[in-house]
Write a protein that holds these residues in place. Structure first.
Motif, PDB file in Angstrom:
ATOM      1  N   GLY A  51       0.780  -1.238   0.000  1.00  0.00           N
ATOM      2  CA  GLY A  51       0.000   0.000   0.000  1.00  0.00           C
ATOM      3  C   GLY A  51       0.807   1.280   0.000  1.00  0.00           C
ATOM      4  O   GLY A  51       0.305   2.334   0.386  1.00  0.00           O
ATOM      5  N   ILE A  52       2.052   1.216  -0.435  1.00  0.00           N
ATOM      6  CA  ILE A  52       2.880   2.431  -0.504  1.00  0.00           C
ATOM      7  C   ILE A  52       2.489   3.248  -1.728  1.00  0.00           C
ATOM      8  O   ILE A  52       2.227   4.445  -1.630  1.00  0.00           O
ATOM      9  CB  ILE A  52       4.374   2.049  -0.521  1.00  0.00           C
ATOM     10  CG1 ILE A  52       4.758   1.380   0.802  1.00  0.00           C
ATOM     11  CG2 ILE A  52       5.241   3.279  -0.805  1.00  0.00           C
ATOM     12  CD1 ILE A  52       6.071   0.631   0.778  1.00  0.00           C
ATOM     13  N   PHE A  53       2.453   2.599  -2.882  1.00  0.00           N
ATOM     14  CA  PHE A  53       1.986   3.249  -4.110  1.00  0.00           C
ATOM     15  C   PHE A  53       0.497   2.967  -4.265  1.00  0.00           C
ATOM     16  O   PHE A  53       0.055   1.820  -4.115  1.00  0.00           O
ATOM     17  CB  PHE A  53       2.747   2.722  -5.329  1.00  0.00           C
ATOM     18  CG  PHE A  53       4.235   2.964  -5.279  1.00  0.00           C
ATOM     19  CD1 PHE A  53       4.742   4.253  -5.149  1.00  0.00           C
ATOM     20  CD2 PHE A  53       5.131   1.913  -5.363  1.00  0.00           C
ATOM     21  CE1 PHE A  53       6.111   4.484  -5.103  1.00  0.00           C
ATOM     22  CE2 PHE A  53       6.500   2.128  -5.321  1.00  0.00           C
ATOM     23  CZ  PHE A  53       6.990   3.418  -5.185  1.00  0.00           C
ATOM     24  N   ASP A  54      -0.260   4.017  -4.569  1.00  0.00           N
ATOM     25  CA  ASP A  54      -1.716   3.899  -4.650  1.00  0.00           C
ATOM     26  C   ASP A  54      -2.124   3.375  -6.026  1.00  0.00           C
ATOM     27  O   ASP A  54      -2.736   4.088  -6.827  1.00  0.00           O
ATOM     28  CB  ASP A  54      -2.355   5.265  -4.363  1.00  0.00           C
ATOM     29  CG  ASP A  54      -3.855   5.161  -4.204  1.00  0.00           C
ATOM     30  OD1 ASP A  54      -4.369   4.039  -3.974  1.00  0.00           O
ATOM     31  OD2 ASP A  54      -4.541   6.210  -4.321  1.00  0.00           O
ATOM     32  N   LEU A  55      -1.745   2.118  -6.287  1.00  0.00           N
ATOM     33  CA  LEU A  55      -1.976   1.500  -7.590  1.00  0.00           C
ATOM     34  C   LEU A  55      -2.306   0.029  -7.411  1.00  0.00           C
ATOM     35  O   LEU A  55      -1.848  -0.602  -6.448  1.00  0.00           O
ATOM     36  CB  LEU A  55      -0.705   1.599  -8.454  1.00  0.00           C
ATOM     37  CG  LEU A  55      -0.400   2.948  -9.081  1.00  0.00           C
ATOM     38  CD1 LEU A  55       1.042   2.995  -9.538  1.00  0.00           C
ATOM     39  CD2 LEU A  55      -1.324   3.203 -10.251  1.00  0.00           C
ATOM     40  N   ASP A  56      -3.058  -0.515  -8.349  1.00  0.00           N
ATOM     41  CA  ASP A  56      -3.346  -1.941  -8.379  1.00  0.00           C
ATOM     42  C   ASP A  56      -2.665  -2.549  -9.598  1.00  0.00           C
ATOM     43  O   ASP A  56      -2.883  -2.102 -10.726  1.00  0.00           O
ATOM     44  CB  ASP A  56      -4.856  -2.179  -8.433  1.00  0.00           C
ATOM     45  CG  ASP A  56      -5.551  -1.624  -7.201  1.00  0.00           C
ATOM     46  OD1 ASP A  56      -5.117  -1.963  -6.083  1.00  0.00           O
ATOM     47  OD2 ASP A  56      -6.508  -0.837  -7.345  1.00  0.00           O
ATOM     48  N   HIS A  60       8.326  -9.612 -17.005  1.00  0.00           N
ATOM     49  CA  HIS A  60       7.120  -9.496 -16.169  1.00  0.00           C
ATOM     50  C   HIS A  60       5.855  -9.756 -16.981  1.00  0.00           C
ATOM     51  O   HIS A  60       5.803  -9.487 -18.173  1.00  0.00           O
ATOM     52  CB  HIS A  60       7.043  -8.126 -15.488  1.00  0.00           C
ATOM     53  CG  HIS A  60       6.944  -6.963 -16.428  1.00  0.00           C
ATOM     54  ND1 HIS A  60       5.964  -5.998 -16.324  1.00  0.00           N
ATOM     55  CD2 HIS A  60       7.682  -6.597 -17.500  1.00  0.00           C
ATOM     56  CE1 HIS A  60       6.122  -5.094 -17.282  1.00  0.00           C
ATOM     57  NE2 HIS A  60       7.152  -5.439 -18.005  1.00  0.00           N
ATOM     58  N   SER A  61       4.846 -10.275 -16.279  1.00  0.00           N
ATOM     59  CA  SER A  61       3.525 -10.527 -16.871  1.00  0.00           C
ATOM     60  C   SER A  61       2.473  -9.557 -16.353  1.00  0.00           C
ATOM     61  O   SER A  61       1.369  -9.482 -16.889  1.00  0.00           O
ATOM     62  CB  SER A  61       3.072 -11.955 -16.540  1.00  0.00           C
ATOM     63  OG  SER A  61       3.992 -12.901 -17.036  1.00  0.00           O
ATOM     64  N   TYR A  62       2.806  -8.835 -15.289  1.00  0.00           N
ATOM     65  CA  TYR A  62       1.881  -7.901 -14.642  1.00  0.00           C
ATOM     66  C   TYR A  62       2.533  -6.528 -14.643  1.00  0.00           C
ATOM     67  O   TYR A  62       3.754  -6.414 -14.706  1.00  0.00           O
ATOM     68  CB  TYR A  62       1.583  -8.355 -13.204  1.00  0.00           C
ATOM     69  CG  TYR A  62       0.832  -9.661 -13.150  1.00  0.00           C
ATOM     70  CD1 TYR A  62      -0.541  -9.697 -12.967  1.00  0.00           C
ATOM     71  CD2 TYR A  62       1.510 -10.874 -13.310  1.00  0.00           C
ATOM     72  CE1 TYR A  62      -1.229 -10.898 -12.934  1.00  0.00           C
ATOM     73  CE2 TYR A  62       0.837 -12.086 -13.285  1.00  0.00           C
ATOM     74  CZ  TYR A  62      -0.533 -12.094 -13.101  1.00  0.00           C
ATOM     75  OH  TYR A  62      -1.216 -13.284 -13.080  1.00  0.00           O
ATOM     76  N   TYR A  63       1.713  -5.490 -14.565  1.00  0.00           N
ATOM     77  CA  TYR A  63       2.259  -4.132 -14.640  1.00  0.00           C
ATOM     78  C   TYR A  63       1.465  -3.183 -13.756  1.00  0.00           C
ATOM     79  O   TYR A  63       0.300  -3.432 -13.412  1.00  0.00           O
ATOM     80  CB  TYR A  63       2.227  -3.627 -16.089  1.00  0.00           C
ATOM     81  CG  TYR A  63       0.835  -3.385 -16.628  1.00  0.00           C
ATOM     82  CD1 TYR A  63       0.240  -2.123 -16.543  1.00  0.00           C
ATOM     83  CD2 TYR A  63       0.086  -4.408 -17.207  1.00  0.00           C
ATOM     84  CE1 TYR A  63      -1.053  -1.893 -17.011  1.00  0.00           C
ATOM     85  CE2 TYR A  63      -1.192  -4.197 -17.681  1.00  0.00           C
ATOM     86  CZ  TYR A  63      -1.760  -2.940 -17.571  1.00  0.00           C
ATOM     87  OH  TYR A  63      -3.034  -2.719 -18.031  1.00  0.00           O
ATOM     88  N   ALA A  64       2.108  -2.081 -13.394  1.00  0.00           N
ATOM     89  CA  ALA A  64       1.447  -0.990 -12.679  1.00  0.00           C
ATOM     90  C   ALA A  64       0.998   0.041 -13.710  1.00  0.00           C
ATOM     91  O   ALA A  64       1.803   0.506 -14.520  1.00  0.00           O
ATOM     92  CB  ALA A  64       2.409  -0.355 -11.677  1.00  0.00           C
ATOM     93  N   PRO A  65      -0.289   0.408 -13.716  1.00  0.00           N
ATOM     94  CA  PRO A  65      -0.764   1.419 -14.673  1.00  0.00           C
ATOM     95  C   PRO A  65      -0.095   2.775 -14.431  1.00  0.00           C
ATOM     96  O   PRO A  65       0.573   2.989 -13.413  1.00  0.00           O
ATOM     97  CB  PRO A  65      -2.270   1.493 -14.378  1.00  0.00           C
ATOM     98  CG  PRO A  65      -2.598   0.229 -13.654  1.00  0.00           C
ATOM     99  CD  PRO A  65      -1.364  -0.136 -12.891  1.00  0.00           C
ATOM    100  N   LEU A  66      -0.298   3.667 -15.377  1.00  0.00           N
ATOM    101  CA  LEU A  66       0.216   5.031 -15.229  1.00  0.00           C
ATOM    102  C   LEU A  66      -0.525   5.746 -14.107  1.00  0.00           C
ATOM    103  O   LEU A  66      -1.715   5.524 -13.893  1.00  0.00           O
ATOM    104  CB  LEU A  66       0.039   5.800 -16.543  1.00  0.00           C
ATOM    105  CG  LEU A  66       0.757   5.220 -17.765  1.00  0.00           C
ATOM    106  CD1 LEU A  66       0.476   6.081 -18.986  1.00  0.00           C
ATOM    107  CD2 LEU A  66       2.256   5.085 -17.535  1.00  0.00           C
ATOM    108  N   SER A  67       0.188   6.615 -13.396  1.00  0.00           N
ATOM    109  CA  SER A  67      -0.437   7.390 -12.321  1.00  0.00           C
ATOM    110  C   SER A  67       0.401   8.630 -12.063  1.00  0.00           C
ATOM    111  O   SER A  67       1.455   8.821 -12.684  1.00  0.00           O
ATOM    112  CB  SER A  67      -0.522   6.555 -11.035  1.00  0.00           C
ATOM    113  OG  SER A  67       0.724   6.561 -10.358  1.00  0.00           O
TER     114      SER A  67
END
Length: 194
Positions: free
Chosen positions: A96-101, A140-147
């Protein structure tokens, strides 16, 4: 300067340690709460699957420690993803440090993305003297969206966060320790510019 690489059984820690040694610094591998708390710089690596990695963090109570750290922290690959709110991989609750899923790449592209890609939109001293469109290495197969926490972008089917920053926390989706001279410069910037 005391550099600690968080050793929780889910990272390619030796290659990061060697990369730091090539820059002229020594790093300690540790999962000891006090040793990590007293470091000048903390590197939080990660390779593997999100839910099992989070389980290892919880077992050593590092899930409580890492979000409270006040010194510069660099999350790498899965380490960065675990610093987000959650990951679709294993339906995992993160730190929960970066507000991203963190989400999976669309089925229209081959996963994992393996190999070299380019980073753009570079911000903060982590990328001091790094040119736009520099090549970095990813798996990687997963990513953090832009924010608004994005400090570098890459593209694979869609643009995504190649690096993140919030306060003293930094994260790279790519592996600086495997990204040749550019990666060495980014690690050096983390150690000397931040």
């Amino acid at each position: 300067m005391k550099i600690v690489i968080v050793n929780y059984g889910a990272g390619n820690i030796q290659s990061i340690k060697f990369a730091i040694k090539r820059l002229g610094y020594e790093a300690v591998l540790s999962n000891d709460v006090e040793e990590i708390r007293n470091a000048d710089k903390v590197i939080f690596p990660g390779v593997g699957e999100a839910s099992s990695a989070m389980k290892k963090l919880r077992e050593s109570e590092l899930d409580m420690l890492i979000p409270e750290l006040k010194q510069p922290v660099l999350g790498i690959c899965l380490g960065m993803q675990l610093m987000c709110n959650s990951s679709e991989e294993g339906n995992t609750k993160g730190l929960g440090i970066f507000d991203l899923d963190v989400v999976r790449f669309p089925d229209s592209v081959k996963v994992p993305q393996i190999g070299w890609n380019q980073i753009e939109g570079l911000k903060t001293n982590l990328f001091a003297d790094i040119p736009e469109s520099a090549h970095i290495y990813l798996v990687h197969s997963y990513y953090a969206p832009l924010s608004n926490e994005t400090i570098a972008t890459a593209e694979y089917a869609l643009p995504y966060s190649a690096a993140l920053r919030k306060d003293n926390f930094y994260g790279t989706q790519f592996h600086p320790e495997k990204s040749s001279e550019i990666g060495n410069e980014i690690l050096k910037n983390f150690l000397t510019e931040i």
